[in-house]
Write a protein that holds these residues in place. Structure first.
Motif, PDB file in Angstrom:
ATOM      1  N   LEU A 136       0.831  -1.218   0.000  1.00 28.30           N
ATOM      2  CA  LEU A 136       0.000   0.000   0.000  1.00 28.30           C
ATOM      3  C   LEU A 136       0.858   1.257   0.000  1.00 28.30           C
ATOM      4  O   LEU A 136       0.455   2.279  -0.560  1.00 28.30           O
ATOM      5  CB  LEU A 136      -0.933  -0.006   1.209  1.00 28.30           C
ATOM      6  N   PHE A 137       2.032   1.204   0.630  1.00 27.47           N
ATOM      7  CA  PHE A 137       2.931   2.357   0.607  1.00 27.47           C
ATOM      8  C   PHE A 137       3.338   2.688  -0.828  1.00 27.47           C
ATOM      9  O   PHE A 137       3.434   3.864  -1.202  1.00 27.47           O
ATOM     10  CB  PHE A 137       4.185   2.078   1.440  1.00 27.47           C
ATOM     11  N   HIS A 138       3.591   1.667  -1.620  1.00 29.83           N
ATOM     12  CA  HIS A 138       3.952   1.900  -3.028  1.00 29.83           C
ATOM     13  C   HIS A 138       2.812   2.599  -3.768  1.00 29.83           C
ATOM     14  O   HIS A 138       3.046   3.524  -4.554  1.00 29.83           O
ATOM     15  CB  HIS A 138       4.282   0.566  -3.703  1.00 29.83           C
ATOM     16  N   THR A 139       1.594   2.176  -3.510  1.00 32.25           N
ATOM     17  CA  THR A 139       0.435   2.823  -4.154  1.00 32.25           C
ATOM     18  C   THR A 139       0.244   4.242  -3.639  1.00 32.25           C
ATOM     19  O   THR A 139      -0.018   5.176  -4.412  1.00 32.25           O
ATOM     20  CB  THR A 139      -0.832   1.987  -3.893  1.00 32.25           C
TER      21      THR A 139
ATOM     22  N   PRO B 116     -11.038  10.165  -3.744  1.00 29.33           N
ATOM     23  CA  PRO B 116     -11.543   9.031  -2.936  1.00 29.33           C
ATOM     24  C   PRO B 116     -10.548   7.880  -2.863  1.00 29.33           C
ATOM     25  O   PRO B 116     -10.416   7.236  -1.808  1.00 29.33           O
ATOM     26  CB  PRO B 116     -12.823   8.629  -3.670  1.00 29.33           C
ATOM     27  N   GLU B 117      -9.854   7.626  -3.944  1.00 20.03           N
ATOM     28  CA  GLU B 117      -8.866   6.547  -3.927  1.00 20.03           C
ATOM     29  C   GLU B 117      -7.723   6.859  -2.973  1.00 20.03           C
ATOM     30  O   GLU B 117      -7.241   5.979  -2.240  1.00 20.03           O
ATOM     31  CB  GLU B 117      -8.320   6.342  -5.339  1.00 20.03           C
ATOM     32  N   GLU B 118      -7.278   8.113  -2.961  1.00 13.82           N
ATOM     33  CA  GLU B 118      -6.208   8.499  -2.039  1.00 13.82           C
ATOM     34  C   GLU B 118      -6.660   8.374  -0.591  1.00 13.82           C
ATOM     35  O   GLU B 118      -5.923   7.849   0.261  1.00 13.82           O
ATOM     36  CB  GLU B 118      -5.779   9.941  -2.338  1.00 13.82           C
ATOM     37  N   ARG B 119      -7.870   8.837  -0.298  1.00 13.77           N
ATOM     38  CA  ARG B 119      -8.390   8.728   1.076  1.00 13.77           C
ATOM     39  C   ARG B 119      -8.539   7.263   1.489  1.00 13.77           C
ATOM     40  O   ARG B 119      -8.222   6.890   2.628  1.00 13.77           O
ATOM     41  CB  ARG B 119      -9.743   9.443   1.178  1.00 13.77           C
TER      42      ARG B 119
ATOM     43  N   GLN C  93       2.531   7.071  -5.014  1.00 10.32           N
ATOM     44  CA  GLN C  93       2.315   7.509  -6.390  1.00 10.32           C
ATOM     45  C   GLN C  93       1.465   8.777  -6.460  1.00 10.32           C
ATOM     46  O   GLN C  93       1.531   9.519  -7.443  1.00 10.32           O
ATOM     47  CB  GLN C  93       1.623   6.390  -7.197  1.00 10.32           C
ATOM     48  N   PHE C  94       0.678   9.055  -5.439  1.00 13.60           N
ATOM     49  CA  PHE C  94      -0.197  10.235  -5.477  1.00 13.60           C
ATOM     50  C   PHE C  94       0.609  11.535  -5.436  1.00 13.60           C
ATOM     51  O   PHE C  94       0.132  12.570  -5.913  1.00 13.60           O
ATOM     52  CB  PHE C  94      -1.184  10.195  -4.295  1.00 13.60           C
ATOM     53  N   SER C  95       1.824  11.492  -4.887  1.00 14.43           N
ATOM     54  CA  SER C  95       2.650  12.713  -4.847  1.00 14.43           C
ATOM     55  C   SER C  95       3.339  12.971  -6.182  1.00 14.43           C
ATOM     56  O   SER C  95       3.937  14.035  -6.371  1.00 14.43           O
ATOM     57  CB  SER C  95       3.705  12.586  -3.749  1.00 14.43           C
ATOM     58  N   GLN C  96       3.300  12.010  -7.114  1.00 12.39           N
ATOM     59  CA  GLN C  96       3.991  12.144  -8.391  1.00 12.39           C
ATOM     60  C   GLN C  96       3.038  12.425  -9.545  1.00 12.39           C
ATOM     61  O   GLN C  96       3.457  12.418 -10.701  1.00 12.39           O
ATOM     62  CB  GLN C  96       4.779  10.858  -8.670  1.00 12.39           C
TER      63      GLN C  96
ATOM     64  N   ARG D 202       6.568   6.305  10.553  1.00 14.03           N
ATOM     65  CA  ARG D 202       7.309   7.482  10.066  1.00 14.03           C
ATOM     66  C   ARG D 202       7.152   7.621   8.552  1.00 14.03           C
ATOM     67  O   ARG D 202       7.037   8.740   8.032  1.00 14.03           O
ATOM     68  CB  ARG D 202       8.789   7.361  10.447  1.00 14.03           C
ATOM     69  N   ASP D 203       7.157   6.503   7.835  1.00 16.15           N
ATOM     70  CA  ASP D 203       6.983   6.554   6.383  1.00 16.15           C
ATOM     71  C   ASP D 203       5.619   7.121   6.003  1.00 16.15           C
ATOM     72  O   ASP D 203       5.503   7.879   5.027  1.00 16.15           O
ATOM     73  CB  ASP D 203       7.142   5.147   5.785  1.00 16.15           C
ATOM     74  N   LEU D 204       4.600   6.747   6.758  1.00 15.88           N
ATOM     75  CA  LEU D 204       3.260   7.273   6.465  1.00 15.88           C
ATOM     76  C   LEU D 204       3.229   8.792   6.636  1.00 15.88           C
ATOM     77  O   LEU D 204       2.682   9.511   5.784  1.00 15.88           O
ATOM     78  CB  LEU D 204       2.233   6.615   7.388  1.00 15.88           C
ATOM     79  N   LYS D 205       3.842   9.296   7.697  1.00 13.22           N
ATOM     80  CA  LYS D 205       3.880  10.747   7.900  1.00 13.22           C
ATOM     81  C   LYS D 205       4.688  11.432   6.798  1.00 13.22           C
ATOM     82  O   LYS D 205       4.293  12.500   6.297  1.00 13.22           O
ATOM     83  CB  LYS D 205       4.496  11.064   9.267  1.00 13.22           C
ATOM     84  N   ARG D 206       5.790  10.809   6.403  1.00 14.33           N
ATOM     85  CA  ARG D 206       6.640  11.409   5.372  1.00 14.33           C
ATOM     86  C   ARG D 206       5.926  11.470   4.024  1.00 14.33           C
ATOM     87  O   ARG D 206       5.942  12.503   3.342  1.00 14.33           O
ATOM     88  CB  ARG D 206       7.939  10.616   5.247  1.00 14.33           C
ATOM     89  N   ILE D 207       5.282  10.378   3.643  1.00 14.59           N
ATOM     90  CA  ILE D 207       4.595  10.356   2.343  1.00 14.59           C
ATOM     91  C   ILE D 207       3.401  11.305   2.359  1.00 14.59           C
ATOM     92  O   ILE D 207       3.133  12.006   1.378  1.00 14.59           O
ATOM     93  CB  ILE D 207       4.151   8.919   2.005  1.00 14.59           C
TER      94      ILE D 207
END
Length: 229
Positions: A28-31, A47-50, A34-37, A102-107
């Motif tokens: 899920l982190f990989h998916t 809705p998909e991002e949420r 992608q929203f930041s790119q 931490r990765d979730l906060k960073r992304i």
């Protein structure tokens, strides 16, 4: 013995569940990253991002629960049966869980930054368009300045091409003068050596004679060839 075996079985099941949740989180982190790119990121989360963010938070909560169960199970075991390997596995699971938080906060921060930057650029463009629409004279002046810059760039390009052409012409003139000087020196040297001009003349005459003989021979061969046919 039965209690120890049951405890080991429960530990193995919980550890396997924790590793499975870790794998789902990384996917899920990989998916989510992608929203930041996205080139044209929307001003608000889709809705998909949420949905992806919610799933990540749920997975982290489940993993926290499983890690807590593993810790309680490890504490309930006797000191002799509690192996160092289990303690090390529990420490690794906790460390990985903290890293993923931490990765979730960073992304999430990266996505917000990309969204704010895109929104800022959109607002700037909108303000410029609105200003030009309300000030036709300013828009006309900007257009004239842009045309002036284009003309200046064209002139600079033409000047560069002309400079290269002049430099090439000067190089040709210099080469021609150098060859003329060499020719004059050769002629002067030939005039100062006795018999050299005569020798050069004889060589030239011999070349002409050889050329005439060769031409006559070739012509004779052609005539003979046609006569035989």
């Amino acid at each position: 013995m039965a209690a120890a075996a049951s405890g080991n079985q429960g530990w193995a099941q919980l550890r396997q569940q924790a590793r499975s949740l870790e794998s789902q989180t990384e996917t899920l982190f990989h998916t989510y990253s992608q929203f930041s790119q996205i080139s044209n990121i929307p001003p608000k989360p889709t809705p998909e991002e949420r949905e992806t963010e919610t799933k990540l938070e749920e997975l982290l909560a489940k993993r926290d629960t499983v890690v807590g169960q593993l810790a309680r199970l490890l504490d309930s075991e006797a000191a002799l049966t509690s192996s160092a390997l289990k303690q090390n596995n529990l420490a690794l699971l906790r460390e990985k869980l903290a890293e993923h938080r931490r990765d979730l906060k960073r992304i999430r921060a990266s996505i917000d930054e990309a969204r704010n930057r895109a929104h800022l650029l959109t607002n700037v463009r909108s303000d410029i368009d609105a200003y030009r629409a309300s000030n036709p004279e300013a828009a006309e002046a900007d257009y004239m300045l842009e045309e002036r810059r284009r003309v200046d760039n064209s002139h600079n390009m033409v000047d560069s091409v002309l400079s290269q052409a002049y430099a090439t012409q000067e190089s040709f003139v210099l080469q021609r003068e150098t060859l003329a000087n060499i020719n004059r020196r050769i002629t002067l040297a030939a005039s100062q050596v006795p018999g050299l001009n005569t020798l050069i003349g004889k060589i030239s005459a011999r070349k002409r004679r050889d050329g005439i003989i060769m031409g006559s021979f070739i012509a004779f061969c052609f005539l003979l060839f046609f006569w035989v046919l």
